[in-house]
Design a protein around this motif. Structure first.
Motif, PDB file in Angstrom:
ATOM      1  N   ASP A   1     -44.720  20.917  35.099  1.00  0.00           N
ATOM      2  CA  ASP A   1     -45.191  21.979  34.214  1.00  0.00           C
ATOM      3  C   ASP A   1     -45.462  21.455  32.812  1.00  0.00           C
ATOM      4  O   ASP A   1     -46.378  21.929  32.130  1.00  0.00           O
ATOM      5  CB  ASP A   1     -44.180  23.120  34.164  1.00  0.00           C
ATOM      6  CG  ASP A   1     -44.222  23.984  35.408  1.00  0.00           C
ATOM      7  OD1 ASP A   1     -45.237  24.683  35.602  1.00  0.00           O
ATOM      8  OD2 ASP A   1     -43.265  23.946  36.188  1.00  0.00           O
TER       9      ASP A   1
ATOM     10  N   LEU B   1     -48.930  21.901  31.040  1.00  0.00           N
ATOM     11  CA  LEU B   1     -48.945  22.624  29.754  1.00  0.00           C
ATOM     12  C   LEU B   1     -49.614  21.785  28.673  1.00  0.00           C
ATOM     13  O   LEU B   1     -50.421  22.302  27.883  1.00  0.00           O
ATOM     14  CB  LEU B   1     -47.522  22.985  29.360  1.00  0.00           C
ATOM     15  CG  LEU B   1     -47.333  23.873  28.137  1.00  0.00           C
ATOM     16  CD1 LEU B   1     -48.054  25.205  28.306  1.00  0.00           C
ATOM     17  CD2 LEU B   1     -45.834  24.102  27.891  1.00  0.00           C
TER      18      LEU B   1
ATOM     19  N   SER C   1     -53.408  21.746  29.411  1.00  0.00           N
ATOM     20  CA  SER C   1     -54.133  23.001  29.157  1.00  0.00           C
ATOM     21  C   SER C   1     -54.215  23.332  27.677  1.00  0.00           C
ATOM     22  O   SER C   1     -55.194  23.935  27.221  1.00  0.00           O
ATOM     23  CB  SER C   1     -53.465  24.157  29.912  1.00  0.00           C
ATOM     24  OG  SER C   1     -52.166  24.422  29.403  1.00  0.00           O
ATOM     25  N   THR C   2     -53.211  22.946  26.886  1.00  0.00           N
ATOM     26  CA  THR C   2     -53.210  23.257  25.451  1.00  0.00           C
ATOM     27  C   THR C   2     -53.751  22.115  24.603  1.00  0.00           C
ATOM     28  O   THR C   2     -54.056  22.310  23.429  1.00  0.00           O
ATOM     29  CB  THR C   2     -51.777  23.574  24.970  1.00  0.00           C
ATOM     30  OG1 THR C   2     -50.940  22.426  25.183  1.00  0.00           O
ATOM     31  CG2 THR C   2     -51.207  24.775  25.717  1.00  0.00           C
TER      32      THR C   2
ATOM     33  N   CYS D   1     -51.490  28.990  22.697  1.00  0.00           N
ATOM     34  CA  CYS D   1     -50.432  28.123  23.219  1.00  0.00           C
ATOM     35  C   CYS D   1     -49.222  28.943  23.657  1.00  0.00           C
ATOM     36  O   CYS D   1     -48.576  28.621  24.667  1.00  0.00           O
ATOM     37  CB  CYS D   1     -50.010  27.102  22.161  1.00  0.00           C
ATOM     38  SG  CYS D   1     -51.219  25.784  21.871  1.00  0.00           S
TER      39      CYS D   1
ATOM     40  N   ASP E   1     -49.229  31.984  24.883  1.00  0.00           N
ATOM     41  CA  ASP E   1     -49.527  32.621  26.169  1.00  0.00           C
ATOM     42  C   ASP E   1     -49.297  31.645  27.323  1.00  0.00           C
ATOM     43  O   ASP E   1     -48.674  31.987  28.337  1.00  0.00           O
ATOM     44  CB  ASP E   1     -50.969  33.119  26.192  1.00  0.00           C
ATOM     45  CG  ASP E   1     -51.190  34.309  25.278  1.00  0.00           C
ATOM     46  OD1 ASP E   1     -50.188  34.981  24.929  1.00  0.00           O
ATOM     47  OD2 ASP E   1     -52.349  34.567  24.904  1.00  0.00           O
ATOM     48  N   ALA E   2     -49.804  30.419  27.181  1.00  0.00           N
ATOM     49  CA  ALA E   2     -49.611  29.398  28.218  1.00  0.00           C
ATOM     50  C   ALA E   2     -48.140  29.040  28.353  1.00  0.00           C
ATOM     51  O   ALA E   2     -47.622  28.851  29.469  1.00  0.00           O
ATOM     52  CB  ALA E   2     -50.438  28.162  27.893  1.00  0.00           C
TER      53      ALA E   2
ATOM     54  N   ALA F   1     -46.040  31.713  30.286  1.00  0.00           N
ATOM     55  CA  ALA F   1     -46.275  31.667  31.733  1.00  0.00           C
ATOM     56  C   ALA F   1     -45.443  30.556  32.367  1.00  0.00           C
ATOM     57  O   ALA F   1     -44.847  30.742  33.441  1.00  0.00           O
ATOM     58  CB  ALA F   1     -47.762  31.456  32.015  1.00  0.00           C
ATOM     59  N   VAL F   2     -45.375  29.399  31.717  1.00  0.00           N
ATOM     60  CA  VAL F   2     -44.584  28.281  32.233  1.00  0.00           C
ATOM     61  C   VAL F   2     -43.096  28.614  32.193  1.00  0.00           C
ATOM     62  O   VAL F   2     -42.358  28.370  33.155  1.00  0.00           O
ATOM     63  CB  VAL F   2     -44.881  27.004  31.428  1.00  0.00           C
ATOM     64  CG1 VAL F   2     -43.843  25.918  31.725  1.00  0.00           C
ATOM     65  CG2 VAL F   2     -46.272  26.487  31.748  1.00  0.00           C
TER      66      VAL F   2
END
Length: 266
Positions: free
Chosen positions: A100, A104, A107-108, A244, A246-247, A250-251
């Motif tokens: 993760d 993460l 994605s960020t 960041c 929001d992502a 979720a993690v």
């Protein structure tokens, strides 16, 4: 019949019995209901009722299931609970979080970190940095106080009230940078805000020029077992913080579920 053949048949029968017993236990975990009757189990698994009775009798002898004598419905027993708790207590959160953190950071396009608590301090135990020219990097294993920075405050905010009171009552709220909040009442207000939104924010509170958002990973007791964060250079991160977060949330939610935490329903 040769002895070897009989032994092989007995071994095959034993393996089949173990598989059916395992199927019954898994059915309790996946059925969505706390109790099951013999007929429900038999129909769900394609077994005869006598076979289900034999399996349940064996499981009862090991306290893996228990029966309500009035309704004759079965539920998971004390030993099943102990097995589950033993598994949860031995989860390696660093190993669990590793994929993760990679996702993460990707994605960020910022650095993703994992922190663990050590008493009144916390330390970074892992990080994944992005493939870009200007990044933030953290020092693994170096202790930081629980009031300075997003990862620290994400721990502090979700501790029991008594532990928060004890931490804030001790005269050790030193400044790490000129942006570190050290007033106990101001910290209480901020911790309450962190609990409401689910994550902490920091802009140069622990390290000048750095900014981050951080969220706790809860264990099956509802306590913060670790903290995940996303961090970057402060000027760039100001415009990225919300996305960041929001992502990050979720993690953190996914990892908490893997740790056995049951999120409260709305």
């Amino acid at each position: 019949m040769p002895q070897e053949v009989r032994a092989a048949e007995r071994s095959g029968q034993s393996a089949s019995t173990v598989e059916r017993a395992a199927d019954v236990l898994v059915l309790f975990a996946e059925s969505g209901t706390r109790t099951l009757g013999v007929t429900e189990i038999a129909e769900a698994l394609g077994l005869s009722k006598p076979a289900v009775h034999r399996i349940l009798t064996s499981l009862r002898s090991r306290r893996l299931v228990q029966v309500d004598e009035e309704t004759r419905r079965y539920a998971l027993g004390l030993t099943a609970m102990r097995l589950g708790l033993a598994y949860l207590d031995h989860i390696d959160v660093r190993r669990l979080a590793a994929p993760d953190l990679v996702a993460l950071s990707r994605s960020t396009r910022e650095t993703a970190t994992l922190s663990a608590r050590v008493g009144a301090q916390r330390v970074y135990v892992d990080q994944v940095t992005p493939d870009r020219e200007v990044i933030m990097s953290v020092s693994l294993g170096v202790p930081f106080p629980l009031h300075a920075g997003a990862s620290s405050k994400a721990f502090l905010a979700f501790l029991p009230d008594a532990e928060i009171d004890e931490y804030l009552s001790v005269d050790h709220l030193s400044r790490v940078t000129d942006r570190t909040v050290v007033d106990p009442e101001a910290l209480r207000r901020e911790l309450a805000a962190i609990r409401r939104r689910g994550y902490a924010r920091s802009f140069a509170e622990r390290q000048s020029g750095a900014a981050s958002v951080a969220a706790p990973v809860f264990d099956h007791h509802g306590a913060p077992a670790a903290v995940v964060s996303v961090c970057g250079p402060v000027e760039r991160f100001r415009g990225e913080a919300e996305a960041c977060a929001d992502a990050l949330l979720a993690v953190a939610e996914r990892l908490s579920a893997s740790m056995g935490h049951l999120a409260e329903s709305d």
